[in-house]
Design an enzyme around this catalytic site. Structure first.
Site, PDB file in Angstrom:
ATOM      1  N   GLU B  50       0.818  -1.225   0.000  1.00  0.00           N
ATOM      2  CA  GLU B  50       0.000   0.000   0.000  1.00  0.00           C
ATOM      3  C   GLU B  50       0.848   1.271   0.000  1.00  0.00           C
ATOM      4  O   GLU B  50       0.416   2.310  -0.494  1.00  0.00           O
ATOM      5  CB  GLU B  50      -0.957   0.006   1.193  1.00  0.00           C
ATOM      6  CG  GLU B  50      -2.095  -0.997   1.084  1.00  0.00           C
ATOM      7  CD  GLU B  50      -1.750  -2.367   1.637  1.00  0.00           C
ATOM      8  OE1 GLU B  50      -0.555  -2.632   1.918  1.00  0.00           O
ATOM      9  OE2 GLU B  50      -2.665  -3.192   1.802  1.00  0.00           O
ATOM     10  N   PHE B 112     -11.208  -7.598  13.781  1.00  0.00           N
ATOM     11  CA  PHE B 112     -10.125  -8.028  12.897  1.00  0.00           C
ATOM     12  C   PHE B 112      -9.834  -6.942  11.859  1.00  0.00           C
ATOM     13  O   PHE B 112     -10.739  -6.427  11.220  1.00  0.00           O
ATOM     14  CB  PHE B 112     -10.516  -9.336  12.196  1.00  0.00           C
ATOM     15  CG  PHE B 112      -9.488  -9.785  11.198  1.00  0.00           C
ATOM     16  CD1 PHE B 112      -8.225 -10.164  11.611  1.00  0.00           C
ATOM     17  CD2 PHE B 112      -9.784  -9.818   9.840  1.00  0.00           C
ATOM     18  CE1 PHE B 112      -7.269 -10.559  10.685  1.00  0.00           C
ATOM     19  CE2 PHE B 112      -8.827 -10.217   8.914  1.00  0.00           C
ATOM     20  CZ  PHE B 112      -7.569 -10.595   9.345  1.00  0.00           C
ATOM     21  N   GLN B 113      -8.579  -6.599  11.707  1.00  0.00           N
ATOM     22  CA  GLN B 113      -8.116  -5.563  10.777  1.00  0.00           C
ATOM     23  C   GLN B 113      -8.788  -4.215  11.038  1.00  0.00           C
ATOM     24  O   GLN B 113      -9.082  -3.468  10.123  1.00  0.00           O
ATOM     25  CB  GLN B 113      -8.294  -5.999   9.315  1.00  0.00           C
ATOM     26  CG  GLN B 113      -7.354  -7.157   8.964  1.00  0.00           C
ATOM     27  CD  GLN B 113      -7.177  -7.375   7.477  1.00  0.00           C
ATOM     28  OE1 GLN B 113      -8.087  -7.148   6.692  1.00  0.00           O
ATOM     29  NE2 GLN B 113      -5.990  -7.836   7.082  1.00  0.00           N
ATOM     30  N   LYS B 162     -17.565  -1.311   5.919  1.00  0.00           N
ATOM     31  CA  LYS B 162     -17.968  -2.304   4.925  1.00  0.00           C
ATOM     32  C   LYS B 162     -19.489  -2.371   4.758  1.00  0.00           C
ATOM     33  O   LYS B 162     -19.983  -2.509   3.634  1.00  0.00           O
ATOM     34  CB  LYS B 162     -17.421  -3.683   5.326  1.00  0.00           C
ATOM     35  CG  LYS B 162     -17.614  -4.730   4.238  1.00  0.00           C
ATOM     36  CD  LYS B 162     -16.887  -6.017   4.549  1.00  0.00           C
ATOM     37  CE  LYS B 162     -16.983  -6.981   3.365  1.00  0.00           C
ATOM     38  NZ  LYS B 162     -16.286  -8.245   3.624  1.00  0.00           N
ATOM     39  N   MET B 477      24.344   9.655   2.146  1.00  0.00           N
ATOM     40  CA  MET B 477      24.194  10.902   2.901  1.00  0.00           C
ATOM     41  C   MET B 477      24.466  10.670   4.386  1.00  0.00           C
ATOM     42  O   MET B 477      25.047  11.533   5.055  1.00  0.00           O
ATOM     43  CB  MET B 477      22.791  11.489   2.683  1.00  0.00           C
ATOM     44  CG  MET B 477      22.648  12.907   3.182  1.00  0.00           C
ATOM     45  SD  MET B 477      23.801  14.060   2.392  1.00  0.00           S
ATOM     46  CE  MET B 477      22.820  14.661   1.015  1.00  0.00           C
TER      47      MET B 477
END
Lengths: 163, 578
Positions: B50, B112-113, B162, B477
């Protein structure tokens, strides 16, 4: 300098956390913050007491105005205004102290709103510095509980914070 | 027409004119993904992580000016986007992130999630929404796009439970949206415009300093017109490169920590500064106490909070960079005054003497590939017309210093947040936006590893990106700072156990080329760019100890630049920066 900022904010879940989060993320001070409904269901009124240099206060007001949930903002301290805060104080009041506490409450035009054999519960309203002055007169050893509402404020005269 | 929430999401995107969505499916977003299955109007690009979706949408937005769109699921789908959202936020990039959420009745249950998406994204978005009623869905999406791409642009998150995506409601997409607490000012205040014009025309040692705002506002044409009209020197920030063509004779190069000597000295000595769409970032100003001590500053910005934040400003102007520059051009033309020619000639003489120091000169080598040389050859081979994305570190500075951007929106890098891993997924968004254009991702072997999985996305969509890996086997760097400021204690800046990048690229289905001789650099680049339909991963083994010069150490002023390493090999820290 100490500033009292009055805000009208969208009455949405999360508006308070956006504002509180802004202060913590940018390291600004909050001395007190109050929030409550208004006569318009879609708006809440918030009063924030903060302090900082002129430059910091300018940033605070600009950053607050940037939040989509902030609808109006007024720095009350820029004009004539009235500041009020509610103090609820529970103190031990026994023997000769009982009369002394009662007298102090009268001097500060507070009220004793609950009494039992050992304690007084006192209600006092006024600007923050008046509440501070009252608290200083009460010996800290007799203070059982201090509850302050945080400051509310309103502009004097015709100036009004509305849509 | 009555639609499900999921269909409303897709239909709203279509009605918003969205062409591309970058995303990754998962449980809470499955209704929405199902709605994507049965349509072809909005193209969905499947990334491999993602974070890649957000950077790709970000690259797409930077290269086009349109809003980048991301679709992810709840929980880890959202947490993986945070770096990309913060990257877009810091650089004011328009982006809308649509996220699935657990069903309404489970919110707050540690389902969940489940993650508090609105809470976790709040500090790094322009605004965010949790949709609680399917009737509000279309309006909320409309608002999200409006907020993301107006005023000072930024990312907006729309979190959609959802169950909302399954419910049905009559669909209409709002034609316009008004938000009572949000009305960005685009036109500059006329009194301030006149004050600014007056100050500019009376300047003896003027400078024009512009940033990403000029690029975002598509105001490069107006900036060039103003510079031409006044004949004043102009410098760009890292984010502002391409705002004025780099080959413009009045361009002083980039300013700031690794800016040119002439740009920084001119900033230090100027008496009037016009800043447009720049925010006086610490990497630009150095020590604020030593910043442009003689300057009266005119600051043009769309965001009032940017003005007066870091420096005291003489003339604040809130407005869109393009509109304000147009107003300034009119005010200057109608004033009847001309710049002070004699003062300006003397000023340019000073500037030319600083330019004469050639602060970007470096020592070429026959033995080992100099990274600056690779970037210069990249410019030649692509005729200076490529879209160049980068990651973060030395390679980013060399790309900024040596590519020479002549057009806006060609230089695509994470300036504010400094996100390693940005370059490759950003290049995906750029290449999809401009399928026929040359797109190069200038990166380093440490940065590229942070989003290397997106090589797979590049294969799936046949994106002919050219990865220019300046491989010095160090986090360059970090190593440079450790050399200068930590007595050469190279703590964990060495990249051990690197993959064979040629084999790696091959395994993803791409072409890999390794180049370790300076004489082969140009040929390899030509060979790579000749392959119009393939991703080519060019692994340049470069000088391991090359440093980025010139440099202003953190806490130093513009007049305290270090130009080159000493001949005796001592690091600047021991000489001047201590």
């Amino acid at each position: 300098m100490r500033r009292i900022l009055s805000l009208l904010v969208e009455n949405e879940p999360g508006a308070l956390s956006r504002i509180a989060g802004l202060f913590s993320a940018r390291g600004y001070n909050i001395e007190s913050l109050t929030v409550a409904p208004t006569d318009d269901d879609s708006l809440s009124r918030m009063t924030i007491v903060t302090h900082g240099s002129e430059q910091i206060i300018e940033q605070i007001t600009k950053q607050l105005n940037k939040l989509i949930d902030v609808v109006r903002l007024l720095d009350l301290t820029e004009g004539r205004h009235i500041e009020r805060e509610l103090l609820l104080l529970k103190v031990v009041a026994q023997g000769t102290d009982r009369e002394e506490v009662k007298r102090l409450v009268d001097i500060f035009r507070g009220r004793i709103i609950d009494v039992d054999g050992e304690t007084y519960t006192i209600e006092l309203t006024g600007p923050g510095d008046k509440l501070n002055a009252f608290l200083e007169t009460i010996p800290s050893s007799s203070v059982l509980e201090v509850v302050r509402s945080g400051v509310s404020g309103i502009a004097r005269g015709e100036r009004a914070l509305r849509l | 027409m009555e639609l499900t929430g999921a269909q409303i999401v897709v239909q709203s995107l279509k009605d918003e004119g969205v062409e591309l969505v970058f995303g990754y499916p998962g449980g809470a977003a499955l209704h929405i993904y199902d709605a994507f299955y049965s349509q072809e109007d909005v193209r969905h690009i499947l990334v491999r992580h993602e974070q890649g979706a957000t950077h790709a949408a970000d690259g797409y937005a930077r290269a086009t000016g349109k809003t980048g769109v991301v679709l992810v699921t709840s929980g880890p789908g959202v947490t993986n986007t945070i770096t990309g959202i913060a990257t877009a936020y810091m650089d004011s990039i328009p982006m809308v992130v649509l996220s699935g959420q657990v069903p309404t009745h489970l919110i707050g249950d540690d389902a969940f999630q489940e993650v508090d998406t609105v809470g976790i994204t709040r500090p790094c978005v322009k605004h965010n929404f949790l949709v609680r009623d399917v009737k509000d869905l279309a309006e909320t999406i409309k608002r999200a796009f409006y907020i993301a791409n107006s005023g000072r642009p930024g990312p907006v998150v729309v979190d959609i439970p959802k169950d909302i995506t399954a419910q049905r409601v009559e669909y209409t997409y709002p034609k316009e949206v008004r938000i009572r607490s949000y009305a960005p000012v685009t036109k500059g205040h006329s009194k301030q415009i006149n004050r600014a014009a007056d100050l500019l025309l009376n300047a003896r040692r003027p400078i024009i300093y512009t940033g990403g705002g000029v690029v975002l506002a598509n105001a490069a044409r107006q900036l060039t017109a103003l510079v031409d009209k006044l004949g004043y020197p102009c410098t760009n920030t890292l984010m502002g490169l391409g705002g004025l063509p780099s080959d413009h004779p009045l361009f002083l190069g980039m300013l700031g920590m690794h800016g040119t000597y002439e740009a920084n000295m001119a900033m230090y000595e100027c008496d009037v500064m016009l800043s447009v769409g720049a925010r006086f970032d610490d990497r630009v100003t150095g020590d604020l106490a030593k910043f442009s001590p003689k300057a009266k500053i005119i600051h043009v910005d769309i965001d009032p909070a940017s003005i007066g934040k870091n420096v005291r400003v003489e003339v604040p102007i809130v407005g869109d960079a393009g509109e304000v520059l147009d107003q300034l051009l009119v005010a200057i033309a109608s004033s009847g005054s001309l710049p002070r020619r004699d003062d300006l000639d003397a000023w340019w003489k000073m500037i030319e003497s600083w330019r004469g120091r050639e602060s970007l000169a470096y020592d070429l080598s026959d033995e080992v590939i100099k990274p600056q040389y690779v970037v210069q050859k990249l410019h030649e081979v692509t005729l200076g017309d490529a879209y160049v994305t980068s990651d973060v570190g030395q390679h980013q500075m060399w790309a900024a210093q040596y590519y020479g951007f002549n057009k806006p929106r060609r230089w695509i890098n994470s300036g504010g947040l400094g996100t390693m891993g940005f370059g490759l997924p950003a290049a995906i968004g750029v290449q999809l936006a401009h399928p026929e254009s040359a797109v190069a991702c200038v990166t380093g072997e440490a940065s590229i590893m942070m989003c290397i999985q997106e090589l797979s996305t590049c294969k799936q969509y046949d994106l002919p990106i050219k990865v220019v890996n300046l491989n010095n086997r160090y986090m360059g760097m970090v190593r440079q700072w450790q050399e200068f400021f930590y007595d050469r204690r190279y703590s964990h800046s060495y990249m051990d156990s690197l993959p064979d990048f040629v084999d790696l690229a091959t395994s993803f289905g791409h072409t890999g080329l390794r180049v370790d001789k300076p004489g082969d650099v140009e040929g390899a680049l030509r060979e790579a760019f000749a392959q119009k339909d393939r991703l080519v991963f060019l692994d340049f083994l470069t000088d391991q100890t090359e440093n980025v010069y010139p440099m202003i150490a953190a806490g130093a002023g513009h007049n305290e630049m270090v130009l080159k390493p000493a001949n005796d090999g001592t690091a600047p820290a021991e000489r001047e920066l201590a």
